[in-house]
Design an enzyme around this catalytic site. Structure first.
Site, PDB file in Angstrom:
ATOM      1  N   SER A 126      55.152  42.318  28.408  1.00 39.05           N
ATOM      2  CA  SER A 126      53.992  41.778  29.122  1.00 39.05           C
ATOM      3  C   SER A 126      53.791  42.500  30.443  1.00 39.05           C
ATOM      4  CB  SER A 126      54.226  40.284  29.383  1.00 39.05           C
ATOM      5  OG  SER A 126      53.298  39.774  30.319  1.00 39.05           O
ATOM      6  N   TYR A 151      59.855  33.111  32.901  1.00 39.76           N
ATOM      7  CA  TYR A 151      59.264  33.742  31.695  1.00 39.76           C
ATOM      8  C   TYR A 151      59.176  35.251  31.922  1.00 39.76           C
ATOM      9  CZ  TYR A 151      55.608  35.865  28.969  1.00 39.76           C
ATOM     10  OH  TYR A 151      54.904  36.746  28.200  1.00 39.76           O
ATOM     11  N   LYS A 155      61.109  38.709  30.041  1.00 42.88           N
ATOM     12  CA  LYS A 155      60.492  39.938  29.530  1.00 42.88           C
ATOM     13  C   LYS A 155      61.144  41.161  30.179  1.00 42.88           C
ATOM     14  CE  LYS A 155      57.644  38.219  26.588  1.00 42.88           C
ATOM     15  NZ  LYS A 155      57.973  38.348  25.140  1.00 42.88           N
ATOM     16  N   LEU A 201      43.024  31.235  30.940  1.00 39.94           N
ATOM     17  CA  LEU A 201      41.604  31.119  31.272  1.00 39.94           C
ATOM     18  C   LEU A 201      40.695  30.951  30.066  1.00 39.94           C
ATOM     19  CD1 LEU A 201      39.319  31.224  33.397  1.00 39.94           C
ATOM     20  CD2 LEU A 201      39.247  33.706  33.026  1.00 39.94           C
ATOM     21  N   GLN A 217      38.268  25.073  36.491  1.00 35.07           N
ATOM     22  CA  GLN A 217      38.500  25.300  37.915  1.00 35.07           C
ATOM     23  C   GLN A 217      38.859  26.776  38.101  1.00 35.07           C
ATOM     24  OE1 GLN A 217      41.945  23.950  40.532  1.00 35.07           O
ATOM     25  NE2 GLN A 217      40.432  22.294  40.857  1.00 35.07           N
TER      26      GLN A 217
HETATM   27  C1  WQD Z   1      43.961  34.621  34.174  1.00 33.61           C
HETATM   28  C2  WQD Z   1      43.142  34.447  35.431  1.00 33.61           C
HETATM   29  C3  WQD Z   1      43.908  32.708  36.889  1.00 33.61           C
HETATM   30  C4  WQD Z   1      43.006  29.352  34.249  1.00 33.61           C
HETATM   31  C5  WQD Z   1      49.527  34.802  31.948  1.00 33.61           C
HETATM   32  C6  WQD Z   1      50.951  35.266  31.883  1.00 33.61           C
HETATM   33  C7  WQD Z   1      51.011  36.547  31.093  1.00 33.61           C
HETATM   34  C8  WQD Z   1      50.426  36.306  29.726  1.00 33.61           C
HETATM   35  C9  WQD Z   1      48.982  35.887  29.880  1.00 33.61           C
HETATM   36  C10 WQD Z   1      52.037  35.630  28.086  1.00 33.61           C
HETATM   37  C11 WQD Z   1      43.996  34.203  36.653  1.00 33.61           C
HETATM   38  C12 WQD Z   1      42.526  32.398  36.340  1.00 33.61           C
HETATM   39  C13 WQD Z   1      43.161  30.628  34.751  1.00 33.61           C
HETATM   40  C14 WQD Z   1      42.087  28.465  34.858  1.00 33.61           C
HETATM   41  C15 WQD Z   1      41.500  30.181  36.423  1.00 33.61           C
HETATM   42  N1  WQD Z   1      51.163  35.326  29.051  1.00 33.61           N
HETATM   43  N2  WQD Z   1      42.402  31.028  35.813  1.00 33.61           N
HETATM   44  N3  WQD Z   1      41.356  28.924  35.923  1.00 33.61           N
HETATM   45  O1  WQD Z   1      48.120  34.232  34.584  1.00 33.61           O
HETATM   46  O2  WQD Z   1      46.902  36.443  34.159  1.00 33.61           O
HETATM   47  O3  WQD Z   1      48.761  35.749  32.650  1.00 33.61           O
HETATM   48  O4  WQD Z   1      49.001  34.657  30.657  1.00 33.61           O
HETATM   49  O5  WQD Z   1      52.309  36.709  27.637  1.00 33.61           O
HETATM   50  O6  WQD Z   1      52.359  36.941  30.963  1.00 33.61           O
HETATM   51  O7  WQD Z   1      51.378  35.546  33.201  1.00 33.61           O
HETATM   52  O8  WQD Z   1      46.616  34.535  32.574  1.00 33.61           O
HETATM   53  O9  WQD Z   1      44.760  33.238  31.623  1.00 33.61           O
HETATM   54  O10 WQD Z   1      46.521  32.022  33.018  1.00 33.61           O
HETATM   55  O11 WQD Z   1      44.891  33.527  34.124  1.00 33.61           O
HETATM   56  O12 WQD Z   1      40.833  30.570  37.399  1.00 33.61           O
HETATM   57  O13 WQD Z   1      41.922  27.288  34.452  1.00 33.61           O
HETATM   58  O14 WQD Z   1      42.315  33.299  35.278  1.00 33.61           O
HETATM   59  O15 WQD Z   1      43.982  32.385  38.268  1.00 33.61           O
HETATM   60  O16 WQD Z   1      43.410  34.869  37.743  1.00 33.61           O
HETATM   61  P1  WQD Z   1      47.584  35.230  33.627  1.00 33.61           P
HETATM   62  P2  WQD Z   1      45.701  33.242  32.778  1.00 33.61           P
END
Ligand code: WQD
Length: 351
Positions: A126, A151, A155, A201, A217
């Site tokens: 990742s 987590y 990795k 997201l 949010q």
């Molecule tokens: C993406 C962006 C949030 C939810 C994680 C793990 C990574 C991989 C993918 C496993 C960020 C923003 C999110 C919400 C938001 N996992 N967001 N509102 O954190 O980049 O990566 O998931 O392999 O290892 O770290 O992904 O989709 O959680 O967030 O604004 O309700 O969307 O702040 O900027 P992330 P994410």
């Protein structure tokens, strides 16, 4: 047809990769104890490829049960290892569960790789190994920084274990560093099935649009980015799965001259949270209910991939853009609404 063992084959990226492998001439067996997945997804993959896919319902933390799979399948040409816990927030609350599960399963698997002389091993890593990079886009040579969660450490440690292992045995390894996998197979027969309330997201967007969640949010609107929201490299799960088959092709063709290769699997295009929301609204025709709120602790402000090495070395041709990612994710969410059974039995106790 070379036989590939896919661990976590009932999971999101695992099932999509099984489809791509079979469509490109491989025989596949899956190992998945369904602790965080459902056979419904593998059934969807079977519908897409038009044939049955064998799954061993085995916990890879049980060495004897894992070894028995290799005794029964002496012809495994390669392994793609997806099976792991992957919820960042949960890993912070239960670090030992993450270290025990993700590392014990990996070591058990590698013991079998060594004993049964499996020639190739591909590991699901990742972009989280980069932490918060000083310079973007990141290349495979960008030095890893302290992980943002247990987590992420599993990795990083997994990569180190495999790297050292590859120097001691004849097995050639590939580490694939995913950026943000999103979207679903165009058939809408397989897709992402978050356990309980999603934290990522795109499922939050589609579940809000379908009415399962009240509002999206946006975690932070005051970052030093073009619109104040975080920037990521979203990549379609079918592009990710294609790269896995190409990595196996690359190894089996003897094109790797390294014991352990690393590839960034990203589009090379950064997209902000607000841009992702706009893309969703455009392709779905839905007005999304969202608000910009406080930052989420641990979030990296901006990261996206320099993917040139993977594109060039693997001959990887990225097909899907952010609109395709959103339209396939939305089509999948609508399918789930029409068929609630995906969330019955397997997930009942986990929601
Ligand atoms: C993406 C962006 C949030 C939810 C994680 C793990 C990574 C991989 C993918 C496993 C960020 C923003 C999110 C919400 C938001 N996992 N967001 N509102 O954190 O980049 O990566 O998931 O392999 O290892 O770290 O992904 O989709 O959680 O967030 O604004 O309700 O969307 O702040 O900027 P992330 P994410």
């Amino acid at each position: 047809m070379p036989k590939i063992l896919v661990t976590g084959g009932c999971g999101y990226i695992g099932a999509h990769t099984i489809v791509d492998l079979i469509e490109h001439g491989y025989d596949v067996i899956s190992v998945d104890n369904n602790s965080r997945s459902t056979m419904r997804i593998l059934e969807g993959a079977e519908k897409i490829v038009g044939r049955g896919i064998k799954n061993y319902k085995v916990d890879l933390c049980n060495f004897d049960d894992t070894r028995a799979i290799f005794q029964e399948n002496e012809d495994i040409a390669g392994i793609i290892h997806f099976a792991a816990y992957k919820a960042v927030g949960e890993s912070v609350e239960q670090p030992l569960m993450y270290f025990e599960n993700n590392l014990t399963s990996l070591i058990n698997l590698l013991k079998c790789v060594q004993e049964f002389n499996v020639p190739y091993f591909v590991f699901s890593s990742s972009c989280t190994v980069y932490g918060s990079p000083d310079k973007i886009p990141v290349t495979e040579a960008t030095p890893p920084k302290p992980a943002e969660s247990p987590y992420g450490y599993t990795k990083q440690m997994g990569e180190q274990i495999i790297n050292e292992f590859s120097k001691a045995v004849n097995t050639q390894c590939v580490l694939l560093r995913y950026f943000n996998p999103v979207g679903a197979h165009p058939s809408a027969l397989i897709g992402e099935l978050p356990l309980g309330k999603p934290s990522n997201l795109v499922p939050v967007i589609t579940q809000t649009a379908i009415g399962k969640l009240p509002q999206v949010q946006v975690f932070g609107g005051d970052y030093d980015t073009r619109d104040g929201s975080c920037l990521r490299d979203y990549i379609h799960v079918c592009d990710i799965s294609r790269a896995h088959t190409l990595a196996v092709d690359f190894l089996i063709a003897g094109k790797s001259d390294k014991r352990c290769e690393v590839f960034n699997l990203g589009t090379g295009v950064g997209v902000t949270v607000l841009e992702a929301i706009k893309a969703f609204e455009k392709v779905s025709g839905e007005k999304l209910n969202y608000m910009v709120g406080p930052r989420r602790p641990g979030d990296v402000m901006a990261i996206y991939a320099n993917n040139e090495y993977a594109v060039k070395t693997l001959g990887w041709d990225i097909k899907y853009n952010i609109d395709d990612m959103m339209s396939t994710a939305w089509k999948w969410e609508q399918k789930l609404k029409a068929d609630e059974s995906f969330y019955s039995n397997q997930h009942a106790g986990l929601n």
